[in-house]
Design a protein around this motif. Structure first.
Motif, PDB file in Angstrom:
ATOM      1  N   ILE A 282       0.849  -1.205   0.000  1.00 42.27           N
ATOM      2  CA  ILE A 282       0.000   0.000   0.000  1.00 42.27           C
ATOM      3  C   ILE A 282       0.880   1.249   0.000  1.00 42.27           C
ATOM      4  O   ILE A 282       0.640   2.209  -0.757  1.00 42.27           O
ATOM      5  CB  ILE A 282      -0.951  -0.001   1.219  1.00 42.27           C
ATOM      6  N   ILE A 283       1.916   1.241   0.847  1.00 39.67           N
ATOM      7  CA  ILE A 283       2.825   2.388   0.926  1.00 39.67           C
ATOM      8  C   ILE A 283       3.569   2.572  -0.396  1.00 39.67           C
ATOM      9  O   ILE A 283       3.672   3.682  -0.932  1.00 39.67           O
ATOM     10  CB  ILE A 283       3.816   2.214   2.087  1.00 39.67           C
ATOM     11  N   LEU A 284       4.085   1.465  -0.947  1.00 44.01           N
ATOM     12  CA  LEU A 284       4.820   1.540  -2.205  1.00 44.01           C
ATOM     13  C   LEU A 284       3.930   1.986  -3.357  1.00 44.01           C
ATOM     14  O   LEU A 284       4.359   2.753  -4.225  1.00 44.01           O
ATOM     15  CB  LEU A 284       5.441   0.183  -2.537  1.00 44.01           C
ATOM     16  N   THR A 285       2.680   1.526  -3.356  1.00 42.26           N
ATOM     17  CA  THR A 285       1.746   1.945  -4.407  1.00 42.26           C
ATOM     18  C   THR A 285       1.524   3.450  -4.351  1.00 42.26           C
ATOM     19  O   THR A 285       1.512   4.133  -5.386  1.00 42.26           O
ATOM     20  CB  THR A 285       0.408   1.200  -4.261  1.00 42.26           C
ATOM     21  N   ALA A 286       1.363   3.981  -3.132  1.00 43.11           N
ATOM     22  CA  ALA A 286       1.203   5.434  -2.982  1.00 43.11           C
ATOM     23  C   ALA A 286       2.449   6.180  -3.446  1.00 43.11           C
ATOM     24  O   ALA A 286       2.361   7.212  -4.123  1.00 43.11           O
ATOM     25  CB  ALA A 286       0.898   5.775  -1.522  1.00 43.11           C
ATOM     26  N   LEU A 287       3.622   5.632  -3.114  1.00 43.11           N
ATOM     27  CA  LEU A 287       4.877   6.279  -3.519  1.00 43.11           C
ATOM     28  C   LEU A 287       5.042   6.270  -5.029  1.00 43.11           C
ATOM     29  O   LEU A 287       5.470   7.269  -5.622  1.00 43.11           O
ATOM     30  CB  LEU A 287       6.064   5.568  -2.859  1.00 43.11           C
ATOM     31  N   PHE A 288       4.707   5.153  -5.665  1.00 41.43           N
ATOM     32  CA  PHE A 288       4.851   5.093  -7.115  1.00 41.43           C
ATOM     33  C   PHE A 288       3.808   5.950  -7.827  1.00 41.43           C
ATOM     34  O   PHE A 288       4.037   6.416  -8.940  1.00 41.43           O
ATOM     35  CB  PHE A 288       4.787   3.641  -7.595  1.00 41.43           C
ATOM     36  N   PHE A 289       2.674   6.159  -7.185  1.00 46.49           N
ATOM     37  CA  PHE A 289       1.690   7.103  -7.730  1.00 46.49           C
ATOM     38  C   PHE A 289       2.268   8.520  -7.709  1.00 46.49           C
ATOM     39  O   PHE A 289       2.182   9.255  -8.699  1.00 46.49           O
ATOM     40  CB  PHE A 289       0.386   7.044  -6.930  1.00 46.49           C
ATOM     41  N   ILE A 290       2.873   8.883  -6.581  1.00 42.99           N
ATOM     42  CA  ILE A 290       3.513  10.198  -6.476  1.00 42.99           C
ATOM     43  C   ILE A 290       4.639  10.329  -7.493  1.00 42.99           C
ATOM     44  O   ILE A 290       4.784  11.353  -8.175  1.00 42.99           O
ATOM     45  CB  ILE A 290       4.060  10.421  -5.051  1.00 42.99           C
TER      46      ILE A 290
ATOM     47  N   ARG B 223       4.085  -7.795  -8.696  1.00 43.82           N
ATOM     48  CA  ARG B 223       4.125  -6.608  -7.831  1.00 43.82           C
ATOM     49  C   ARG B 223       4.652  -5.396  -8.603  1.00 43.82           C
ATOM     50  O   ARG B 223       4.144  -4.279  -8.433  1.00 43.82           O
ATOM     51  CB  ARG B 223       4.999  -6.889  -6.602  1.00 43.82           C
ATOM     52  N   ILE B 224       5.659  -5.614  -9.444  1.00 44.50           N
ATOM     53  CA  ILE B 224       6.178  -4.515 -10.262  1.00 44.50           C
ATOM     54  C   ILE B 224       5.077  -3.979 -11.177  1.00 44.50           C
ATOM     55  O   ILE B 224       4.951  -2.762 -11.373  1.00 44.50           O
ATOM     56  CB  ILE B 224       7.392  -4.985 -11.099  1.00 44.50           C
ATOM     57  N   SER B 225       4.261  -4.872 -11.732  1.00 47.82           N
ATOM     58  CA  SER B 225       3.192  -4.444 -12.620  1.00 47.82           C
ATOM     59  C   SER B 225       2.132  -3.642 -11.878  1.00 47.82           C
ATOM     60  O   SER B 225       1.597  -2.665 -12.397  1.00 47.82           O
ATOM     61  CB  SER B 225       2.558  -5.665 -13.311  1.00 47.82           C
ATOM     62  N   VAL B 226       1.819  -4.061 -10.638  1.00 49.68           N
ATOM     63  CA  VAL B 226       0.859  -3.297  -9.829  1.00 49.68           C
ATOM     64  C   VAL B 226       1.377  -1.883  -9.585  1.00 49.68           C
ATOM     65  O   VAL B 226       0.642  -0.891  -9.730  1.00 49.68           O
ATOM     66  CB  VAL B 226       0.599  -4.017  -8.484  1.00 49.68           C
TER      67      VAL B 226
ATOM     68  N   VAL C 275       5.691   8.390   5.980  1.00 47.66           N
ATOM     69  CA  VAL C 275       6.587   7.260   5.700  1.00 47.66           C
ATOM     70  C   VAL C 275       7.539   7.038   6.867  1.00 47.66           C
ATOM     71  O   VAL C 275       7.803   5.910   7.282  1.00 47.66           O
ATOM     72  CB  VAL C 275       7.377   7.501   4.393  1.00 47.66           C
ATOM     73  N   LYS C 276       8.049   8.141   7.414  1.00 47.28           N
ATOM     74  CA  LYS C 276       8.960   8.064   8.555  1.00 47.28           C
ATOM     75  C   LYS C 276       8.301   7.370   9.738  1.00 47.28           C
ATOM     76  O   LYS C 276       8.943   6.592  10.472  1.00 47.28           O
ATOM     77  CB  LYS C 276       9.410   9.477   8.941  1.00 47.28           C
ATOM     78  N   LEU C 277       7.007   7.626   9.936  1.00 42.86           N
ATOM     79  CA  LEU C 277       6.270   7.064  11.072  1.00 42.86           C
ATOM     80  C   LEU C 277       5.594   5.741  10.739  1.00 42.86           C
ATOM     81  O   LEU C 277       4.992   5.120  11.616  1.00 42.86           O
ATOM     82  CB  LEU C 277       5.205   8.070  11.541  1.00 42.86           C
ATOM     83  N   SER C 278       5.676   5.308   9.488  1.00 44.31           N
ATOM     84  CA  SER C 278       4.958   4.117   9.047  1.00 44.31           C
ATOM     85  C   SER C 278       5.648   2.838   9.519  1.00 44.31           C
ATOM     86  O   SER C 278       6.817   2.858   9.910  1.00 44.31           O
ATOM     87  CB  SER C 278       4.876   4.107   7.514  1.00 44.31           C
ATOM     88  N   PRO C 279       4.934   1.694   9.447  1.00 38.94           N
ATOM     89  CA  PRO C 279       5.544   0.406   9.826  1.00 38.94           C
ATOM     90  C   PRO C 279       6.359  -0.223   8.707  1.00 38.94           C
ATOM     91  O   PRO C 279       6.664  -1.423   8.767  1.00 38.94           O
ATOM     92  CB  PRO C 279       4.308  -0.453  10.145  1.00 38.94           C
ATOM     93  N   LEU C 280       6.717   0.551   7.686  1.00 38.37           N
ATOM     94  CA  LEU C 280       7.550   0.016   6.607  1.00 38.37           C
ATOM     95  C   LEU C 280       8.855  -0.487   7.211  1.00 38.37           C
ATOM     96  O   LEU C 280       9.593   0.272   7.853  1.00 38.37           O
ATOM     97  CB  LEU C 280       7.833   1.115   5.579  1.00 38.37           C
ATOM     98  N   PRO C 281       9.174  -1.774   7.040  1.00 36.95           N
ATOM     99  CA  PRO C 281      10.349  -2.343   7.705  1.00 36.95           C
ATOM    100  C   PRO C 281      11.656  -1.865   7.077  1.00 36.95           C
ATOM    101  O   PRO C 281      11.722  -1.602   5.877  1.00 36.95           O
ATOM    102  CB  PRO C 281      10.181  -3.852   7.509  1.00 36.95           C
ATOM    103  N   GLU C 282      12.683  -1.741   7.904  1.00 41.59           N
ATOM    104  CA  GLU C 282      14.017  -1.495   7.359  1.00 41.59           C
ATOM    105  C   GLU C 282      14.526  -2.812   6.788  1.00 41.59           C
ATOM    106  O   GLU C 282      14.203  -3.883   7.297  1.00 41.59           O
ATOM    107  CB  GLU C 282      14.956  -0.983   8.457  1.00 41.59           C
ATOM    108  N   ILE C 283      15.275  -2.747   5.714  1.00 37.65           N
ATOM    109  CA  ILE C 283      15.744  -3.965   5.077  1.00 37.65           C
ATOM    110  C   ILE C 283      17.262  -3.971   4.988  1.00 37.65           C
ATOM    111  O   ILE C 283      17.904  -2.924   5.028  1.00 37.65           O
ATOM    112  CB  ILE C 283      15.127  -4.153   3.671  1.00 37.65           C
TER     113      ILE C 283
END
Length: 457
Positions: free
Chosen positions: A20-28, A145-148, A217-225
């Motif tokens: 969901i986060i990545l989809t929003a980022l790629f929309f931006i 996922r890349i296509s989405v 994004v900074k406050l989101s639960p997006l994991p560090e990798i």
């Protein structure tokens, strides 16, 4: 890939929130990127530019990817992937804010600097966000996922010109070149200043929204990798990593293919408005040509949907890339050969030359190139995957250079037609210049058939 896939424990890894986060980022990312097309004819008028000068809009934006690709990799190494996404967003916002003083002074150079800053932010954002596509789920479904994300990107490309037209360019019929030419110098300056100022508020709002997204994004639960691949090469200098990576032909040929593909994608989206304007596609509002970028984006969305539906169940990515190359070659030849006087009427839109729709259909040929070329180029790179990704991003320079060539070719051919008195008889420079995309699709076809298989020179 084993360490990549286990960087986030499988039992703790959920792809829903990150997607969901990545989809929003790629929309931006898509929204910011595909605003450039409508801005080209806008700046040509507001800043009193030639056709070739106006294409510096795409040059300033995409050259940032080339300049900042490797530095972006270094930045991500220092701050991490999640913080890198936030940093990229903040830099994009800074570029958007710079549109305010640029519009106030109607200075094209300031606009170009603002676009370069936004491109820099997008380079960091792209470098930081792309690895998540692999990490957040099984590798075999990465293409889906890349296509989405590609659909989100191109949907933004569909929406962006419409929003910019509604907010900024809705009264372009009052600022046509013919009307501006009839004004005295003082009235002309006032009119063009008024036109440029219309960019201030939308870009100010966009900058504020992107700043808020950076905080979220900074406050989101997006994991560090942690992409500490097998065969780690971190002990090598960046120059040795680049040198060793260039010994892999699948990567080098992939970068060349990506560069030529980006040339085709950017030209298809950013030149269609100017081509439509030259052919008199104005519509009742007087600015329909500014919305033509959305046609190309719509074709790309259709391509991504077909990709999700057909790949890999019915079609391999290699076969899809072969089809993209063949379709692109056919469309380029048709665009150059078909008369622009042949018209087609579609429901709800002005009568259009068939060649305009063929340019839009290049979006269909381009749709599956990025998700196909990227994994092919990085296959079997081992510890050089990270630097290979940065080098691939440098291939986006194709979107910077080729539109400039297109503008120069167009301008020279049109000037020659005027000098020879063959305007309206000979094909325009805008149409003939699309022939420069033929090598792009030939290279795409070659890479799909053979180029991606090479493992040594």
């Amino acid at each position: 890939m084993s360490k990549i896939e286990t960087a986030i424990p499988i039992e703790k890894r959920s792809s829903i929130i990150p997607m969901i986060i990545l989809t929003a980022l790629f929309f931006i990312l898509g929204f910011v990127t595909w605003l450039n097309g409508p801005l080209i004819p806008f700046f040509e008028l507001a800043c009193e530019l030639s056709s070739s000068q106006a294409y510096f809009v795409t040059f300033a934006f995409y050259i940032a990817y080339f300049v900042m690709a490797v530095p972006s990799s270094w930045v991500i190494e220092k701050v991490g992937y999640k913080n890198g996404i936030s940093l990229g967003l903040l830099i994009i916002a800074a570029g958007a804010f710079m549109f305010y003083p640029a519009a106030e002074s109607r200075t094209f150079l300031l606009f170009l600097i603002a676009l370069f800053i936004m491109g820099t932010g997008l380079a960091i954002l792209q470098t930081a966000s792309n690895p998540y596509v692999v990490v957040i789920g099984p590798r075999e479904s990465a293409a889906a996922r890349i296509s989405v994300l590609g659909i989100a990107n191109k949907l933004a490309g569909f929406v962006a010109p419409l929003i910019l037209t509604a907010l900024v360019l809705s009264n372009m019929q009052e600022f046509t070149a013919d009307k501006i030419a009839l004004l005295d110098s003082v009235s002309k300056t006032n009119a063009l200043n008024s036109l440029a100022l219309q960019l201030q508020r939308p870009y100010l709002y966009m900058g504020l929204i992107i700043m808020v997204l950076a905080l979220l994004v900074k406050l989101s639960p997006l994991p560090e990798i942690d992409l500490d691949e097998e065969g780690n090469v971190a002990h090598l200098s960046i120059f040795k990593q680049i040198r060793n990576a260039f010994r892999r032909p699948q990567l080098v040929l992939g970068v060349i293919t990506l560069m030529l593909y980006l040339a085709a994608e950017v030209l298809a989206g950013d030149s269609i408005g100017g081509f439509g304007k030259e052919l008199g596609v104005y519509g009742s509002e007087g600015n329909f040509y500014l919305k033509l970028t959305s046609f190309t984006m719509s074709a790309m969305v259709v391509g991504y949907i077909l990709g999700i539906t057909l790949i890999p169940k019915y079609l391999s990515q290699v076969t899809a890339l072969k089809g993209s190359g063949v379709l692109g070659i056919i469309l380029v030849l048709a665009i150059v050969l078909i008369s622009p006087k042949i018209m087609i009427q579609l429901p709800g839109i002005p009568s259009l030359p068939v060649v305009i729709l063929l340019v839009a259909l290049l979006g269909l040929a381009n749709a599956l190139c990025w998700p196909a070329i990227w994994p092919m180029a990085l296959e079997d790179l081992g510890g050089y995957t990270k630097i290979g990704s940065a080098i691939l991003i440098m291939g986006i320079i194709g979107g910077a250079i080729f539109p400039l060539f297109y503008g120069i070719i167009t301008e020279n051919i049109n000037a020659s037609n005027i000098a020879n008195g063959t305007v309206g008889v000979s094909k325009s420079g805008n149409q003939i210049a699309y022939l420069m995309l033929l090598p792009s699709y030939v290279m795409i076809l070659f890479y799909a058939v053979k180029g991606h298989k090479y493992r040594s020179w």
